[in-house]
Design a protein around this motif. Structure first.
Motif, mmCIF file in Angstrom:
data_model
loop_
_atom_site.group_PDB
_atom_site.id
_atom_site.type_symbol
_atom_site.label_atom_id
_atom_site.label_comp_id
_atom_site.label_asym_id
_atom_site.label_seq_id
_atom_site.Cartn_x
_atom_site.Cartn_y
_atom_site.Cartn_z
ATOM 1 N N ILE A 48 16.065 159.778 20.558
ATOM 2 C CA ILE A 48 16.172 158.664 19.854
ATOM 3 C C ILE A 48 15.366 158.758 18.280
ATOM 4 N N GLY A 49 14.577 159.665 18.228
ATOM 5 C CA GLY A 49 13.690 159.685 17.281
ATOM 6 C C GLY A 49 12.373 159.242 17.472
ATOM 7 N N SER A 50 11.483 159.664 16.591
ATOM 8 C CA SER A 50 10.093 159.386 16.863
ATOM 9 C C SER A 50 9.874 158.065 16.568
ATOM 10 N N HIS A 51 10.366 157.370 15.566
ATOM 11 C CA HIS A 51 10.077 155.786 15.304
ATOM 12 C C HIS A 51 10.667 154.838 16.523
ATOM 13 N N ASN A 52 11.790 155.183 16.941
ATOM 14 C CA ASN A 52 12.304 154.558 18.110
ATOM 15 C C ASN A 52 11.614 154.805 19.164
ATOM 16 N N LEU A 53 11.140 155.949 19.500
ATOM 17 C CA LEU A 53 10.296 156.402 20.787
ATOM 18 C C LEU A 53 9.010 155.738 20.500
ATOM 19 N N ASP A 54 8.549 155.538 19.514
ATOM 20 C CA ASP A 54 7.184 154.700 19.510
ATOM 21 C C ASP A 54 7.277 153.249 19.699
ATOM 22 N N THR A 55 8.224 152.860 19.217
ATOM 23 C CA THR A 55 8.909 151.417 19.397
ATOM 24 C C THR A 55 8.957 151.199 21.049
ATOM 25 N N LEU A 56 9.627 152.128 21.657
ATOM 26 C CA LEU A 56 10.144 151.997 23.107
ATOM 27 C C LEU A 56 8.751 152.052 23.683
ATOM 28 N N LEU A 57 7.832 153.043 23.393
ATOM 29 C CA LEU A 57 6.789 153.064 24.541
ATOM 30 C C LEU A 57 5.735 151.900 24.033
ATOM 31 N N ALA A 58 5.444 151.599 22.923
ATOM 32 C CA ALA A 58 4.472 150.793 22.565
ATOM 33 C C ALA A 58 4.628 149.364 22.720
ATOM 34 N N ARG A 59 5.938 148.879 22.600
ATOM 35 C CA ARG A 59 6.514 147.626 22.822
ATOM 36 C C ARG A 59 7.019 147.209 23.886
ATOM 37 N N LYS A 60 7.572 148.007 24.530
ATOM 38 C CA LYS A 60 8.319 147.851 25.846
ATOM 39 C C LYS A 60 7.639 148.244 27.059
ATOM 40 N N ILE A 61 7.587 149.833 27.092
ATOM 41 C CA ILE A 61 6.941 150.191 28.470
ATOM 42 C C ILE A 61 5.612 149.894 28.712
ATOM 43 N N GLN A 62 4.851 150.232 27.548
ATOM 44 C CA GLN A 62 3.170 150.087 27.817
ATOM 45 C C GLN A 62 2.833 148.543 28.153
ATOM 46 N N PRO A 63 3.600 147.247 27.474
ATOM 47 C CA PRO A 63 3.402 146.057 27.869
ATOM 48 C C PRO A 63 3.698 146.059 29.520
ATOM 49 N N GLU A 64 4.809 146.442 29.817
ATOM 50 C CA GLU A 64 5.159 146.518 31.085
ATOM 51 C C GLU A 64 4.288 147.050 32.167
ATOM 52 N N ILE A 65 3.775 148.215 31.729
ATOM 53 C CA ILE A 65 2.588 148.826 32.589
ATOM 54 C C ILE A 65 1.358 148.197 32.909
ATOM 55 N N LYS A 66 1.113 147.660 31.689
ATOM 56 C CA LYS A 66 -0.230 146.881 31.521
ATOM 57 C C LYS A 66 0.079 145.302 32.755
ATOM 58 N N GLN A 67 1.169 144.664 32.599
ATOM 59 C CA GLN A 67 1.387 143.650 33.229
ATOM 60 C C GLN A 67 1.603 143.982 34.679
ATOM 61 N N ILE A 68 2.083 145.125 34.974
ATOM 62 C CA ILE A 68 2.399 145.483 36.514
ATOM 63 C C ILE A 68 0.986 145.902 37.172
ATOM 64 N N PHE A 69 0.397 146.600 36.549
ATOM 65 C CA PHE A 69 -0.915 147.389 37.151
ATOM 66 C C PHE A 69 -2.303 146.738 36.591
ATOM 67 N N ASN A 70 -2.031 145.747 35.905
ATOM 68 C CA ASN A 70 -3.439 145.209 35.345
ATOM 69 C C ASN A 70 -4.133 144.603 36.854
ATOM 70 N N GLY A 71 -5.499 144.909 36.778
ATOM 71 C CA GLY A 71 -6.187 144.606 37.736
ATOM 72 C C GLY A 71 -6.133 145.359 39.204
ATOM 73 N N THR A 72 -5.409 146.411 39.096
ATOM 74 C CA THR A 72 -5.002 147.175 40.527
ATOM 75 C C THR A 72 -6.178 148.164 40.593
ATOM 76 N N GLY A 73 -6.701 148.585 39.471
ATOM 77 C CA GLY A 73 -7.299 149.690 39.438
ATOM 78 C C GLY A 73 -6.821 150.905 39.220
ATOM 79 N N MET A 74 -5.321 150.781 39.214
ATOM 80 C CA MET A 74 -4.359 151.915 38.894
ATOM 81 C C MET A 74 -4.102 152.277 37.438
ATOM 82 N N ASP A 75 -4.073 153.564 37.152
ATOM 83 C CA ASP A 75 -4.087 153.745 35.600
ATOM 84 C C ASP A 75 -2.795 154.868 35.538
ATOM 85 N N VAL A 76 -1.903 154.281 34.573
ATOM 86 C CA VAL A 76 -0.637 154.967 34.289
ATOM 87 C C VAL A 76 -0.747 155.698 32.943
ATOM 88 N N LYS A 77 -0.539 156.964 32.910
ATOM 89 C CA LYS A 77 -0.228 157.666 31.472
ATOM 90 C C LYS A 77 0.799 158.463 31.321
#
Length: 813
Positions: A569-598
């Motif tokens: 999808i290109g570097s710009h769209n990939l950055d948008t997907l990771l930073a604005r969609k996936i990373q916020p969802e990861i933070k919401q799901i795993f926040n406070g669990t002591g688990m880390d997702v990379k």
């Protein structure tokens, strides 16, 4: 020094030519060992934290970019005859040396519960070739009931099917890969001919193999085209075949040295270094052209071949060296990076630019003092009327219409600035391949039916040993995977969670309704079955499950891998997907669990590598400006000279950037490196004109306008000749199939056209406006080599022509 060098070269012609020939044979012997590189991904610094983590990931879970996929969309593949052909193809591909695994519909295993041993067994669905269409249809219903494979091998929406081949890294990163790919494609082609089912190909191994093949082919093509283009250009200029054959022979000698240099330095040919031989030809020819033009000019004055060539070496040796140094600066700045492909490109190009200079200044005097003297017809190019008229027009603009020049420059700057503001930085995994190539069309096939094939990896770290087996942690991962499945750019993820879901389905005798994580009451039963299954060796099913589990969890049970594929999808769209969609969802799901997702994987590293490259190339451009300014300061010992040199070149680069914006050419590594190269090459003309102007100021008693007129009429000729040669030389890259290489050719050609305006009109106008000629001491030592009349005839006796035992020609022939 240059007088002594001229004496040495002409006096020792035979020894030097034999020595050069011997060294060229040696470099040619080395050049035959050159190899293509098969790794295009290592563009991020090895010390970068993301690269370090990715290397750790590969050591723990294995390669992520070694899967080659073959796809088809044709319902006839499920007809008995075609299906058995597919089974034969799958079995054949599994035997290809370099293929470590094949996953196909015909080889699909399914988990079955063995209540007698309380284990799961991975047994093939197709234990033998189906004997009838009814049997095939029945087995396909079993395949479709395996939820684990949905979206992986068979598209649930379109019915498209694929084969996934895992390639051995030992073959993947060596010259053997080309043979493996050819064998795979030949078997697939035979299947296509037998069944009439069209095959599509994708995956990083296929993309890299295709690019490698094209790089090798284009390297030969460009060298051939460049030689032809330079031959035509030289003949048009000089109207004699000796002026065509020998300059080309010289640059071809340098090409041999260039390839030999790569081997001696331990480098291989890649997308960038593959361009160097052609670039060296383009850059080397102006050296020969300049030497030959000056030789003809001095021969017409003296009528003596040896004396004329000696004067040429003495007069223009230093300026030619400075011009080559400035050109080399455009490449040497890449050596300041710690990115292997850029460093290699810069190092090899820089070394061989100076090799081209040295070989030219050895062979040209030797060859053309042995050949018959130029005829009056061959000297006619010195009086080219169209060129004279053009330079007179430039002189008129500079002296009479400077205000118009400045207004035009200002308007162009405004327009260019707007164009630069439209330039966007974006890159794709298959960015350099043409949009209509088979690679791109096949990639679209897999994105349409399977959402993509580019690898994307996630690692969930629970922070505790065996923490991955805790149900609450598995449920968190499952929640993340459900979100990932909603993203249209991503494929269905595969992980320990999906494997446990398949195990639960198997525990309930393959019922698709039980494709889910086991609950608390089921968990111990399912895990105990799995534990006993790993120690079982019957039919190799235990080893298979053990291998699967190790692919998705580390040895301690602390970390789990989520593997999926993504569309290009290109570097710009990939950055948008990771930073604005996936990373916020990861933070919401795993926040406070002591688990880390990379997030990691080849795709992310590729994107980061492009951003890193662009950043480094921007820094390289500033370094190039600094180095060019330093060369000018050392040569002219004047801050004002630095200003006069850099301003027109900044103007050229700004207009080149504006062209990128207006024509929608994105900023990416292949286009960002153009600016440093262009600055180095365009800076030659500025130094050339400024040095000639300084010399004319000394001769004309500080009369600026007289000095400018003489400078344009004399230096302008060689500058235009050089620009024409470089323009035609770089234009051959426009025939490339690679987008970046094509952009290199087009933008460099545009830059070379613009530099004629900036250096032959804008720079002289600035000199007339700001150079008064009385408040600055002219350094005669810096400009002495430019002076045509400065040397008295007595100086020529310093060459001691009689000791050379060469019969001078005192008359024009």
């Amino acid at each position: 020094m240059w007088s002594k060098l001229a004496l040495f070269v002409i006096k020792n012609r035979r020894i030097l030519i034999l020595l050069l020939a011997a060294m060229t044979v040696f470099m040619g012997w080395q050049a035959r060992k050159v190899e293509m590189t098969y790794d295009f991904a290592q563009v991020v610094s090895p010390d970068d934290p993301d690269m370090v983590y990715f290397q750790q990931f590969k050591r723990t879970f294995g390669e992520d970019g070694n899967v080659f996929v073959l796809g088809m969309q044709d319902s006839s593949v499920y007809e008995l005859g075609n299906f058995n052909e597919l089974r034969t193809l799958t079995d054949t591909l599994g035997k290809v040396q370099g293929v470590s695994g094949v996953l196909s519909v015909t080889r699909l295993p399914r988990l079955e519960k063995d209540t007698a041993t309380s284990t799961f067994k991975a047994l093939p669905i197709f234990r033998r070739a189906p004997q009838s269409q009814v049997e095939l249809d029945s087995l396909m219903r079993v395949v479709n009931a395996q939820e684990f494979y949905k979206g992986q091998l068979i598209s649930p929406t379109t019915g498209a099917t694929l084969l996934a081949l895992t390639l051995d890294p030992k073959f993947l990163n060596s010259s053997k890969r080309e043979g493996v790919m050819k064998e795979i494609l030949s078997h697939a082609e035979r299947f296509q001919q037998k069944t009439g089912i069209k095959m599509h190909y994708a995956g990083l191994p296929y993309v890299r193999a295709t690019m490698t093949t094209k790089v090798a082919a284009e390297m030969k093509l460009f060298v051939g085209l460049t030689v032809v283009m330079m031959a035509i250009t030289l003949f048009m200029f000089f109207r004699t075949w000796s002026a065509v054959v020998f300059p080309l022979l010289i640059v071809l000698v340098v090409v041999v040295w260039c390839v030999g240099t790569m081997v001696l330095m331990g480098y291989k040919i890649n997308l960038l270094t593959g361009l160097i031989p052609s670039i060296i030809i383009v850059i080397g020819i102006p050296n020969c052209t300049y030497l030959l033009s000056r030789y003809h000019y001095d021969y017409r004055k003296s009528g003596n071949q040896v004396l004329a060539m000696a004067r040429v070496v003495r007069k223009i040796g230093l300026v030619t060296l400075m011009n080559n140094t400035t050109t080399a600066i455009g490449f040497v700045v890449f050596c300041f990076t710690n990115i292997a492909i850029l460093f290699q490109f810069g190092a090899v190009a820089t070394i061989n630019i100076f090799v081209a200079f040295a070989v030219s200044f050895i062979m040209m005097p030797i060859v053309f003092t042995y050949l018959p003297p130029p005829t009056p017809k061959q000297l006619q190019h010195l009086e080219a009327k169209p060129l004279t008229k053009l330079l007179e027009f430039f002189d008129y603009l500079v002296l009479e219409r400077r205000q118009t020049v400045y207004i035009a420059a200002f308007v162009l700057i405004v327009l260019a600035s707007f164009g630069v503001s439209k330039v966007r930085s974006v890159s794709y995994m298959v960015d350099d391949l043409p949009k209509d190539s088979s690679v791109n069309s096949d990639l679209k096939f897999f994105e349409q039916h399977f959402n993509g094939v580019m690898p994307l990896e996630m690692v969930v770290d629970t922070g505790k040993k065996k923490g991955i087996l805790k149900l609450k942690n598995l449920e968190k991962i499952d929640r993340l995977e459900k979100f990932l499945r909603t993203q249209p750019e991503l494929t269905t993820p595969v992980s320990i969670v999906t494997f446990l879901k398949a195990s639960t389905q198997a525990f309930y005798n393959g019922n698709p309704e039980y494709y889910r994580l086991p609950d608390n009451s089921e968990k111990n039963y399912v895990l105990s079955y799995l534990a006993r299954s790993q120690s079982a060796n019957e039919g190799g099913s235990g080893q298979m499950m053990q291998k699967l589990l190790r692919s998705f969890t580390d040895s301690t049970g602390q970390r789990a891998r989520i593997s999926l594929k993504i569309a290009d999808i290109g570097s710009h769209n990939l950055d948008t997907l990771l930073a604005r969609k996936i990373q916020p969802e990861i933070k919401q799901i795993f926040n406070g669990t002591g688990m880390d997702v990379k997030l990691t994987g080849t795709t992310i590293l590729f994107t980061k590598g492009n951003e890193y490259l662009i950043g480094m190339l921007k820094e390289s451009l500033f370094i190039a400006f600094g180095l060019v300014g330093l060369v000018v300061l050392l040569l002219f010992r004047s801050i004002r000279a630095v200003f006069f040199t850099l301003l027109p070149n900044f103007f050229t680069l700004l207009l080149t950037g504006g062209i990128m914006g207006y024509f929608g050419i994105p900023l990416k590594p292949s286009t960002a490196l153009i600016f440093s190269i262009a600055l180095g090459i365009d800076g030659d003309n500025s130094i050339h004109l400024l040095a000639k102007f300084r010399q004319e100021m000394a001769i004309n008693g500080q009369r600026v306008q007289a000095a400018i007129s003489t400078t344009l009429s004399e230096a302008g000729t060689s500058m235009i000749y050089t620009s024409i040669v470089l323009f035609l030389g770089f234009s051959v890259f426009a025939f490339s199939e690679f987008g970046g290489t094509k952009a290199l050719g087009l933008l460099m050609s545009a830059s070379l056209l613009i530099t004629n305006f900036s250096n032959l009109i804008l720079l002289p106008a600035l000199l007339v406006t700001f150079e008064h000629g009385k408040d600055e001491t002219i350094d005669q030592s810096s400009i002495r080599h430019y002076d045509d009349e400065y040397h008295e005839e007595d100086d020529d006796f310093e060459l001691n022509l009689n000791r050379m035992q060469v019969q001078p020609r005192n008359e024009l022939s």
